[in-house]
Every structure is written in structure tokens, then in C-alpha cells.
Design a protein around this motif. Sequence first.
Motif, PDB file in Angstrom:
ATOM      1  N   TRP A 239      -0.342   4.809   5.986  1.00  0.00           N
ATOM      2  CA  TRP A 239      -0.691   5.352   4.675  1.00  0.00           C
ATOM      3  C   TRP A 239      -2.096   4.970   4.236  1.00  0.00           C
ATOM      4  O   TRP A 239      -2.802   5.735   3.590  1.00  0.00           O
ATOM      5  N   ASP A 240      -2.500   3.760   4.618  1.00  0.00           N
ATOM      6  CA  ASP A 240      -3.791   3.285   4.151  1.00  0.00           C
ATOM      7  C   ASP A 240      -4.906   3.540   5.166  1.00  0.00           C
ATOM      8  O   ASP A 240      -5.986   2.969   5.065  1.00  0.00           O
TER       9      ASP A 240
ATOM     10  N   VAL B  83       0.798  -1.239   0.000  1.00  0.00           N
ATOM     11  CA  VAL B  83       0.000   0.000   0.000  1.00  0.00           C
ATOM     12  C   VAL B  83       0.828   1.285   0.000  1.00  0.00           C
ATOM     13  O   VAL B  83       0.331   2.335  -0.377  1.00  0.00           O
TER      14      VAL B  83
ATOM     15  N   THR C 286      -8.876   0.484   6.995  1.00  0.00           N
ATOM     16  CA  THR C 286      -8.628   0.098   5.603  1.00  0.00           C
ATOM     17  C   THR C 286      -9.943   0.025   4.846  1.00  0.00           C
ATOM     18  O   THR C 286     -11.002  -0.219   5.448  1.00  0.00           O
TER      19      THR C 286
ATOM     20  N   HIS D  87      -4.409  -3.607   5.823  1.00  0.00           N
ATOM     21  CA  HIS D  87      -3.932  -2.339   6.362  1.00  0.00           C
ATOM     22  C   HIS D  87      -2.416  -2.344   6.453  1.00  0.00           C
ATOM     23  O   HIS D  87      -1.738  -1.588   5.768  1.00  0.00           O
TER      24      HIS D  87
END
Length: 351
Positions: free
Chosen positions: A109-110, A50, A331, A295
Amino acid sequence: MAAVALLPLRIFAGFTFLFAGVDKLALNRSFLSLGSATSILAQLHGYARVSPLAPLITAIAIPNAWLMGVTIALAEMAVGVGVLTGLAFRLSAAGGAVLSFLFFLTASWDVHPYYFGQDLPYMMSFVTLAAAGDGGLYVLGPWLERRLGLAAAPPARRGRQSPAPTPMSPERRLLLHAAVVGAAAVAIAIVVRPLRDLLHSDDGSTGGLLGPLGSSGPAASTTGGGSGAAASAAPASSAGGSSALAIATAAQVAQAGAYGFQVPVQIGNASPGDPGIVVSLGSGKFAAFDAICTHAGCTVGYDPSAGYLICPCHGATYDPRNNAQPVAGPTNVPLTELPIAVSNGEITLRA
Ligand code: FES
């Protein structure tokens, strides 16, 4: 005034980073055990799915996962020591901001929306500390320099014949303080690392002092049944270029509502060796998924009372009745579904 006002933030951020480093080295049994589903290696594989840093993670971090884990732990401890002691304070706080930003680009980030992630607030905390400075409040620098004979003693203690040392340049002072912070982080690591063996038994049972605490994570997920005994899939049949691999019997899955296995071959985004999980949907129906959380790569477990697959790391919750679409957590990417067939009470993976 600013230094006083920021003292709670300084203590919290400094202690948290120091503890995070110690935790990775000594308290967390799985972080540096690369075979574990919650190890730094497993996490890096998750980030590589991700993160915008995926090429760097794949090329550099994953092949050096253990070193990367130790480096992260040492860096966190150095930031903590620097911020708490005021040694190389601004540099340490800036380091904390950079580390937090890297965590944001990988672990968080996700996370959607972004304010559910914890790394940006840490980054902003360290930015604030770096900008404000320590204000000379509760700092070890002057004491350290006097101990090393690099600074003059306070006037009341200085003998008349003792000439004051030449004042240190700011660059030299920063170098000295940074070296002490780095040495302190390494010293703490050397002291706490053996605790890992003391706190946890070698065989992963509850013989260690921390017992079940050390087995936190997906392999012993508190969500129960899904983490049952992993079974290696065995070839069952082959026809027309596709093979069927036995992963469980319907009775095994029905017993706890889910059954863990190991993905034997590449299937879509699922890689060989990934943990897999097959879930009973009722009425003789089953569904199988790659159990790696989308995630950040922890392994999900099945909660039979809720009927959801739940990640123990940050709470991502997936609905197995709806193709493992996320229903809660950080997520919005579903688990990878694995094609299965059920025949004569045997569940096979179609590869
Ligand atoms: S790894 Fe964060 S929710 Fe699963």
C-alpha cells in the motif's frame, strides 16, 4: 489457444504461490517466530501503520498473528496447487487475485509509485487466468474423477457391462476439486513443516542445513553494523518529568558506525520493544531512530560504507544525516527519530 498462450503465466503464478506458502512454513525461519523482527507479527504491526485495513489488522490479525500467518501460507499453497493442476482452476485463480489484492492493501500500500509494488501485477495475472480458464489443458480433474469412480473411463477401457456413472453436477465437481486442493495444501504443509527444524538449528546459529540463509532479514542484516548486539536501555537519570535511558556509549557506536538497542518506552510512534538504532554522524554527533522500516515493518540496518540505513526487505534507504528521510525504495515516510543526549561519552534516550 488462450490456454496455451497463458501456460507460462499459469506455471509461474501457480509455482510462485505454492513456493511462497512453503517458504513461509518451512524455509523462512522467522515468519512464524513471533519474537522475530521479520515475523508475520512484525509485518502486521508495520501494515497497521500504513494500510487502509489498519482497524481490521489491529483488531483481528495482530491478536491472531500466528494463525494468520499459517492461514496465508495455506491459502497461497492452495492457490498454487489449484492453478498448477487445474483443479477448481477458476476458483483458485480468483483466490489468488483476492489474496494479491489483500497484499496490495497491506504490504504494497505504501509503495510509490504504485507500479513498483509486485502485488497488483500478480492480481491482474490471476484475474486473467480466472477469466480465461484452463482450456482443459494439463488438468487433473478428469483423471481424479475416474480414479474416484465418479466419471466414465475412456471408451476403449470401459467394459461393456459397466454402466457409466451419473454425470456430476458442476457444483458437485467444483466442491470435490476444491476439497482436493485444500487437502493437498494441508498435506504439503504437514510434510514440509518439519523441514523447518531440520533446515535451521534451534538456537538460530548456523547449525541448520540452510545456515545463514535462514537468518535473512533485519536481525542479521547484510547491511552490517547497525544490527550489532542489541542493548536494553537502562535508566540513567530522571528530572522534571522526563527520564534519560542509557542506550550505548559513544565508543560502542563509533566502532561500527551504529549500534542497536531496544526502545524501552513509548516515544512518539516508537513502541516499547521496537528495535532502535543509534548512528554516528561524525564530529561527535549521533542520531537515534526507531529501526522499524516505514514501508512494511522490517528492521533496518546500517551500511557504514554508504552511510545509509537500509531495509533488507524491499530496499528502503534512509539518510540518518537528514532525519532518516527516505532517499530510495518503496516509502516516502522517514523513520521515527528518537531524542537523545550525549554526555561524558554516554548516549541516553530522552523519554
Ligand atoms: S519493509 Fe519494505 S522496504 Fe522495508
